[in-house]
Design an enzyme around this catalytic site. Structure first.
Site, PDB file in Angstrom:
ATOM      1  N   LYS A  88      -7.854  -1.973  14.420  1.00 43.31           N
ATOM      2  CA  LYS A  88      -8.988  -2.151  13.493  1.00 43.31           C
ATOM      3  C   LYS A  88     -10.013  -3.111  14.090  1.00 43.31           C
ATOM      4  CE  LYS A  88      -6.461  -1.902   9.089  1.00 43.31           C
ATOM      5  NZ  LYS A  88      -6.115  -2.661   7.894  1.00 43.31           N
TER       6      LYS A  88
ATOM      7  N   GLU B  32       5.554   2.815   8.897  1.00 46.85           N
ATOM      8  CA  GLU B  32       4.791   1.568   8.743  1.00 46.85           C
ATOM      9  C   GLU B  32       5.736   0.447   8.283  1.00 46.85           C
ATOM     10  OE1 GLU B  32       0.254   1.364   7.778  1.00 46.85           O
ATOM     11  OE2 GLU B  32       1.277   0.944   5.895  1.00 46.85           O
TER      12      GLU B  32
ATOM     13  N   GLY C 182       0.819  -1.219   0.000  1.00 48.81           N
ATOM     14  CA  GLY C 182       0.000   0.000   0.000  1.00 48.81           C
ATOM     15  C   GLY C 182       0.846   1.261   0.000  1.00 48.81           C
TER      16      GLY C 182
HETATM   17  O1  F6P Z   1      -3.069   1.125   7.676  1.00 48.22           O
HETATM   18  C1  F6P Z   1      -2.941  -0.142   7.182  1.00 48.22           C
HETATM   19  C2  F6P Z   1      -3.134  -0.214   5.737  1.00 48.22           C
HETATM   20  O2  F6P Z   1      -3.246  -1.561   5.437  1.00 48.22           O
HETATM   21  C3  F6P Z   1      -2.021   0.458   4.929  1.00 48.22           C
HETATM   22  O3  F6P Z   1      -0.895  -0.327   4.821  1.00 48.22           O
HETATM   23  C4  F6P Z   1      -2.718   0.712   3.655  1.00 48.22           C
HETATM   24  O4  F6P Z   1      -2.006   1.615   2.858  1.00 48.22           O
HETATM   25  C5  F6P Z   1      -4.030   1.242   4.162  1.00 48.22           C
HETATM   26  O5  F6P Z   1      -4.320   0.444   5.300  1.00 48.22           O
HETATM   27  C6  F6P Z   1      -5.171   1.199   3.192  1.00 48.22           C
HETATM   28  O6  F6P Z   1      -5.440  -0.100   2.770  1.00 48.22           O
HETATM   29  P1  F6P Z   1      -6.316  -0.380   1.503  1.00 48.22           P
HETATM   30  O7  F6P Z   1      -5.649   0.231   0.322  1.00 48.22           O
HETATM   31  O8  F6P Z   1      -6.427  -1.867   1.401  1.00 48.22           O
HETATM   32  O9  F6P Z   1      -7.671   0.254   1.720  1.00 48.22           O
END
Ligand code: F6P
Length: 547
Positions: free
Chosen positions: A511, A356, A270
């Site tokens: 989360k 991260e 991400g």
């Molecule tokens: O914060 C955790 C995370 O998994 C990041 O690594 C990622 O960029 C973000 O959430 C958004 O995730 P997604 O693109 O799957 O919505």
């Protein structure tokens, strides 16, 4: 890699400890005895001139740091990454953001399949779509042209495009409005759309997993806003919603036509994704050609990192310098201070990239680390920070290495008067580098006639290390070069610390708990397993809410 000897017991590590124990290097002395370091400690990569002369290092320090990199096989892991090996161990994934900027004829295989054609297929599809939105050919449900683009995403699906949109604002289609919504706080979406006409608004739902609660919640509310504004016809969604994701099934479940989905893959992390389909909003803003120039910029630094010798390898050097301060001076943070208004979101972007990636406390085999890992990354554009927190950097008690980033020329169509301000901006950058490095001695303060009782207050001990990164212009290519430089710097540090820089399990617990707590807030449900403090907070919240 469980056969790795413990990092802090390696002879190369203890050699650095011994070297450090020889005393605090003083920049005034280092420059006095070796003025040539001002030219020698500079590395050039693409359009970047990276000056690391104001660091508390000598040739010996650099040699010892490079020995540590060799011993920890940084380049071995680098090559494994570029080859597409599954170096993200805990997620069992390849780490191939470098494939996103590979030329069309490159061959990079994951599980025996060359991924480069897929990358270019998506880039071509993005280019076609971006071109149609920019030209007005892609219209909304009522036939009106799209004038507003709202990216809905969070973390890597927001920070990259939002940062790059700001950075490259001078290159953007000014007739279009771009907004970036990330926070599940309803105020974010409300403020983003309150003055927009739904008939002219395109939502880009950006989510690698397409399960992230913030993004799905905001996208659902955006759809309600759109349908309310367009008479409630479900088929309007097709002209106003596109998705950027790896998860076609969830995109379809949400109601977005898979034809309107721009794909990327699980080997793109991400926080390494804004040069993938996640950059669609940026591509609409700056146009496909500029976007490809940015990718070329990334590639310049990829090639440099892949091929430059250790002593002239910029990401390696910057990574090792960070290790020098974090592990041998106990520096807890790293400031990134761009002297460019356009880089106002640059440091926020780097926070995710670095923190991260390297905010880990176990090694790749799960054993605890016995050394500091990633720093707290922070900072805002100069000169604003100078009138806020630079005091602490200059005269506080902490070791804070900093990057000063600046450009020789202003970008954009500024008036002559505003263009002339650029020299003043850059004078501040150079002045800060000098003041941080060389300070002002008590003797110098006294020579100015300062009363003795104020001398200590007005003395600057200096010796604060900085890297100065200069380029001529902030172009799409230069932005790509800068981002790739930091990506690979973070990689180097993770490799030396023997951590998995590509997972992010640390964000999961919050989360899960948020999902569990929510019914207690909305319905007053009795949530088992809440600790007494949180139970009391939830009760207070409900009282306040209902009172
Ligand atoms: O914060 C955790 C995370 O998994 C990041 O690594 C990622 O960029 C973000 O959430 C958004 O995730 P997604 O693109 O799957 O919505």
């Amino acid at each position: 890699m469980s056969d790795n000897p413990k990092l802090s017991r390696r002879p190369e590590w203890t050699a650095l400890e011994d070297h450090r124990a020889q005393g605090q290097p003083q920049l005034r002395d280092l420059f006095a005895t070796d003025p040539g370091r001002a030219e020698r400690y500079v590395v050039r990569v693409g359009d970047l001139r990276i000056d690391y002369s104001k660091h508390l290092v000598t040739d010996e320090t650099l040699a010892l740091l490079q020995e540590l990199a060799t011993a920890t096989d940084v380049f071995g892991l680098r090559d494994a990454m570029f080859r597409g090996e599954r170096i993200n161990l805990t997620e069992d994934r390849a780490v191939l953001h470098t494939a996103l900027r590979a030329p069309r004829d490159a061959v990079i295989e994951v599980d025996g399949e060359n991924v480069v054609p897929k990358v270019h297929e998506v880039l071509d599809k993005m280019s076609d779509f971006a071109g149609r939105v920019r030209s007005g050919e892609w219209t909304g449900h009522t036939g009106k042209r799209i004038r507003n683009v709202v990216n809905i995403g969070i973390g890597g699906s927001d920070l990259g495009p939002a940062m790059a949109y700001e950075a490259l604002r001078a290159f953007t289609a000014r007739e279009l409005t771009f907004r970036f919504v990330s926070n599940v706080d309803g105020a974010d979406l409300h403020e983003a759309v309150r003055d927009l006409d739904p008939a002219e608004t395109l939502f880009i739902v950006a989510s690698k997993t397409f399960t992230t609660i913030e993004t799905i919640t905001n996208a659902t509310s955006a759809r309600s806003w759109l349908l309310a504004g367009l008479g409630g016809e479900d088929k309007a969604v097709a002209r106003h919603f596109v998705a950027l994701s790896t998860n076609a099934e969830k995109v379809t479940d949400f109601g977005i036509d898979p034809d309107n989905m721009f794909e990327f893959w699980d080997w793109v992390g991400g926080r390494y994704s804004y040069d993938s389909a996640i950059g669609l909003s940026l591509m609409i803003a700056i146009g496909p050609e500029r976007f490809r120039e940015m990718l070329d910029g990334f590639r310049i630094v990829d090639e440099h990192f892949r091929t430059a010798p250790a002593e002239a390898n910029a990401p390696l050097l910057l990574g090792l310098l960070g290790i020098w301060y974090g592990n041998f001076f106990d520096a807890q943070s790293h400031a990134v201070l761009p002297y460019s208004h356009y880089l106002s979101k640059f440091t926020a972007y780097l926070q995710q990239l670095d923190m991260e990636s390297n905010g880990k406390s176990v090694q790749r085999d799960g054993h605890p680390v016995g050394w500091q890992t990633g720093p707290v990354v922070w900072g805002t554009p100069g000169t604003n920070g100078q009138h806020a927190y630079y005091q602490l950097i200059h005269q506080g008690t902490k070791v804070i290495p900093a990057d000063l980033i600046g450009f020789a020329r202003p970008v954009g169509e500024l008036s002559d008067e505003l263009k002339a301000q650029h020299d003043l901006l850059m004078a501040n950058l150079f002045a800060q580098g000098q003041a941080l490095a060389f300070g002002k001695t008590a003797q110098e303060v006294r020579a100015e006639g300062v009363p003795e009782e104020q001398v200590a207050h007005r003395t600057f001990k200096g010796n604060h290390p900085t890297t100065t990164i200069l380029a001529r212009d902030l172009t799409p290519s230069v932005l790509g070069q800068l981002i790739a430089l930091y990506e690979h710097k973070v990689f180097v540090q993770g490799a030396v610390w023997n951590i998995d820089s590509f997972d992010q399990w640390g964000v999961e617990l919050g989360k899960v708990l948020a999902k569990r707590v929510e019914p207690a807030l909305t319905e007053g449900a009795d949530v088992p397993g809440l600790d007494p403090s949180t139970t009391a907070l939830v009760a207070a919240y409900r009282d306040l809410k209902e009172g």
